[in-house]
Design a protein around this motif. Sequence first.
Motif, PDB file in Angstrom:
ATOM      1  N   LYS A 135     -12.211   4.019  -3.817  1.00 20.73           N
ATOM      2  CA  LYS A 135     -11.907   2.836  -5.019  1.00 20.73           C
ATOM      3  C   LYS A 135     -10.358   2.897  -5.570  1.00 20.73           C
ATOM      4  N   TRP A 136      -9.963   1.753  -5.795  1.00 27.76           N
ATOM      5  CA  TRP A 136      -8.761   1.532  -6.162  1.00 27.76           C
ATOM      6  C   TRP A 136      -8.354   0.574  -7.670  1.00 27.76           C
ATOM      7  N   ASP A 137      -7.358   0.672  -8.159  1.00 24.81           N
ATOM      8  CA  ASP A 137      -7.030  -0.197  -9.073  1.00 24.81           C
ATOM      9  C   ASP A 137      -6.839  -1.738  -8.247  1.00 24.81           C
ATOM     10  N   GLU A 138      -7.900  -2.646  -8.595  1.00 21.35           N
ATOM     11  CA  GLU A 138      -7.702  -3.976  -7.954  1.00 21.35           C
ATOM     12  C   GLU A 138      -6.985  -4.910  -8.707  1.00 21.35           C
ATOM     13  N   GLU A 139      -6.486  -4.452  -9.800  1.00 18.84           N
ATOM     14  CA  GLU A 139      -5.501  -5.417 -10.643  1.00 18.84           C
ATOM     15  C   GLU A 139      -4.171  -5.361  -9.741  1.00 18.84           C
ATOM     16  N   ARG A 140      -3.744  -4.049  -9.509  1.00 21.12           N
ATOM     17  CA  ARG A 140      -2.464  -3.594  -8.721  1.00 21.12           C
ATOM     18  C   ARG A 140      -2.715  -4.214  -7.343  1.00 21.12           C
ATOM     19  N   PHE A 141      -3.732  -3.550  -6.649  1.00 21.99           N
ATOM     20  CA  PHE A 141      -3.842  -3.797  -5.070  1.00 21.99           C
ATOM     21  C   PHE A 141      -4.418  -5.012  -4.412  1.00 21.99           C
ATOM     22  N   GLY A 142      -5.388  -5.534  -5.462  1.00 19.94           N
ATOM     23  CA  GLY A 142      -6.213  -6.483  -4.866  1.00 19.94           C
ATOM     24  C   GLY A 142      -7.381  -6.080  -4.567  1.00 19.94           C
ATOM     25  N   LYS A 143      -8.300  -7.090  -4.170  1.00 18.55           N
ATOM     26  CA  LYS A 143      -9.872  -6.493  -3.753  1.00 18.55           C
ATOM     27  C   LYS A 143      -9.866  -5.571  -2.457  1.00 18.55           C
ATOM     28  N   ASN A 144      -9.024  -6.119  -1.589  1.00 16.49           N
ATOM     29  CA  ASN A 144      -8.847  -5.156  -0.341  1.00 16.49           C
ATOM     30  C   ASN A 144      -7.481  -4.178  -0.415  1.00 16.49           C
ATOM     31  N   LEU A 145      -7.547  -3.140   0.375  1.00 13.71           N
ATOM     32  CA  LEU A 145      -6.241  -2.593   0.510  1.00 13.71           C
ATOM     33  C   LEU A 145      -5.618  -3.190   1.836  1.00 13.71           C
ATOM     34  N   ASN A 146      -4.444  -3.938   1.448  1.00 11.06           N
ATOM     35  CA  ASN A 146      -3.674  -4.483   2.777  1.00 11.06           C
ATOM     36  C   ASN A 146      -2.524  -3.903   3.264  1.00 11.06           C
ATOM     37  N   PHE A 147      -2.677  -3.022   3.938  1.00  6.52           N
ATOM     38  CA  PHE A 147      -1.880  -2.094   4.615  1.00  6.52           C
ATOM     39  C   PHE A 147      -0.812  -2.923   5.270  1.00  6.52           C
ATOM     40  N   VAL A 148       0.671  -2.495   5.328  1.00  3.86           N
ATOM     41  CA  VAL A 148       1.434  -3.235   6.013  1.00  3.86           C
ATOM     42  C   VAL A 148       1.645  -2.590   7.257  1.00  3.86           C
ATOM     43  N   HIS A 195      -0.334  -8.334  -4.846  1.00  2.00           N
ATOM     44  CA  HIS A 195      -0.445  -9.692  -5.302  1.00  2.00           C
ATOM     45  C   HIS A 195       1.148 -10.095  -5.391  1.00  2.00           C
ATOM     46  N   GLY A 196       1.291 -11.413  -4.743  1.00  2.00           N
ATOM     47  CA  GLY A 196       2.629 -12.068  -5.187  1.00  2.00           C
ATOM     48  C   GLY A 196       3.615 -11.534  -3.709  1.00  2.00           C
ATOM     49  N   GLY A 197       3.073 -10.888  -3.040  1.00  2.00           N
ATOM     50  CA  GLY A 197       4.072 -10.609  -1.647  1.00  2.00           C
ATOM     51  C   GLY A 197       4.869  -9.296  -1.763  1.00  2.00           C
ATOM     52  N   SER A 198       4.862  -8.540  -2.935  1.00  2.55           N
ATOM     53  CA  SER A 198       5.474  -7.334  -3.141  1.00  2.55           C
ATOM     54  C   SER A 198       4.805  -6.255  -2.311  1.00  2.55           C
ATOM     55  N   ILE A 199       5.571  -5.185  -1.962  1.00  2.73           N
ATOM     56  CA  ILE A 199       5.067  -3.874  -1.119  1.00  2.73           C
ATOM     57  C   ILE A 199       5.250  -2.776  -1.992  1.00  2.73           C
ATOM     58  N   LEU A 200       4.003  -2.054  -2.076  1.00  5.74           N
ATOM     59  CA  LEU A 200       4.004  -0.722  -2.705  1.00  5.74           C
ATOM     60  C   LEU A 200       4.101   0.357  -1.916  1.00  5.74           C
ATOM     61  N   HIS A 201       4.768   1.290  -2.185  1.00  8.75           N
ATOM     62  CA  HIS A 201       4.756   2.452  -1.022  1.00  8.75           C
ATOM     63  C   HIS A 201       4.056   3.572  -1.978  1.00  8.75           C
TER      64      HIS A 201
END
Length: 466
Positions: free
Chosen positions: A338-351, A380-386
């Motif tokens: 489980k994760w913060d969907e507001e930050r990561f979205g409904k799915n974890l989209n690994f780069v 969301h919006g195309g940014s990448i989070l490490h």
Amino acid sequence: MKRFLLNLLMLMSLTAVALAGDSVDVRIPDKCFDILVPDTASYVVFLADQKTSNKDGQMRLKVASLKDGRGLWSRKYYPNRYVGVCDRGVIIGDAFDLVLYDFHTGKEIRKLTSRPLYFDYGKDLIIGLRGKGKLGCNLLSTGEKQWETKIGSNSGSRWKVVERPDENTLIIQSDYVGKINLVTGEIKSCPLKQSVFDRKSYWLSEEAAESFLTGSVFGAVGGLLFGALSLNSLDTQANSYDIGNFCSDVVKHDGRFFVSDRERLVCLDSDMNEVWQSILPKNAGSHAKLDIHGDTIEMVNVGYVESGNRRYKSGRPFRASFLAGTGESLYLYFFPEKWDEERFGKNLNFVTATVFVSDGSGENFSRLQFPREGAYVAAHGGSILHVDTDLNLIDSIDSDKVYYLVASLPDGHIVKSKGETLSFIRIGLDGKVIERYGSDHKGFIVNSHRLFKNKGDVLIVSELND
């Protein structure tokens, strides 16, 4: 053969970079959704959805000359049938056969006996899949059989050429990692858990309903599982009910090959003999990204696979590290379920794709390296989070600095932004901007000695020099 979807850019290689001579403009047909380009032949094939009525379920294939941009011929074909190109012509599948048509005239040259997987124009060879687990090789010019080899059960996953060690040897990745002698057909391979059969989609399909009516349901499932019905397919997937792409790409290091599948990480020597394997946690494996760092193999398992235009949840996302020499697991940490969907979205989209990041000026780019800790996630919006393995934020990259690789050139790269409006930039090996392309550019193909630019409703074809 080279192909690109108008909405999805595919990575192509390049052997030359300097533009030369006059370019040729070819009009792109209305409702065109795919463009096919042979390696050296001077033709282009457009696939278009140009139905004239609701009863007309066929697509249109149109061929044009790259010498003067003139349209040559067109024909209808049914969706989900094989359509491809080679330097001899256009290959179209019907319910029973694959037929090779002449580029210039559109006339039938001959029927093919296998579903094409690989062409070697220098040796005049075509390698294809035949029925249940048979690999065959024929002369492309005459169809004369050269050899046939059994490769076991094969769902027909797309071939990826890993390496061409010499002119007679090919190392490929499909449902296996294989070393093939192009002259004799001798193959040494290591099987992979690369795909699964999507039973849910099959049982909801027209094929399943028809099989019940005809009493042949078990035979139909067997055919789908082992590729017997593979002629009725687009590209080299055996059928639309196989979910593939469970494996990582093959990585080579110190003469050995490394690849992961649904169940394990395996190390192979140059003859495809297993050196070691490291078993992954049960039901955890999916598509993964591998990277070599010193004497370790770093791995991000993403917990999903993408097949066609769909995503399938599979396994569990985790971060792991292994000794390259022995396969010993140094660590394996699962990401939270489980994760913060507001930050990561409904799915974890690994780069897992190749990313370039611009500096504050937007004039210099550097390649985003595989993280030594945690993973990169697209937000969301195309940014990448490490993030670390607990999904705590380590660092972030703004979306306006994120660009994805479109094509690699000897003197640099073509990259694209991730926003809704595509923006393409050509950068040098030093990361400095060489050229910016306008918003009317929709895509690129780079292959052999030509550069293809999709600009507006025109395909601009330019010759390249060494």
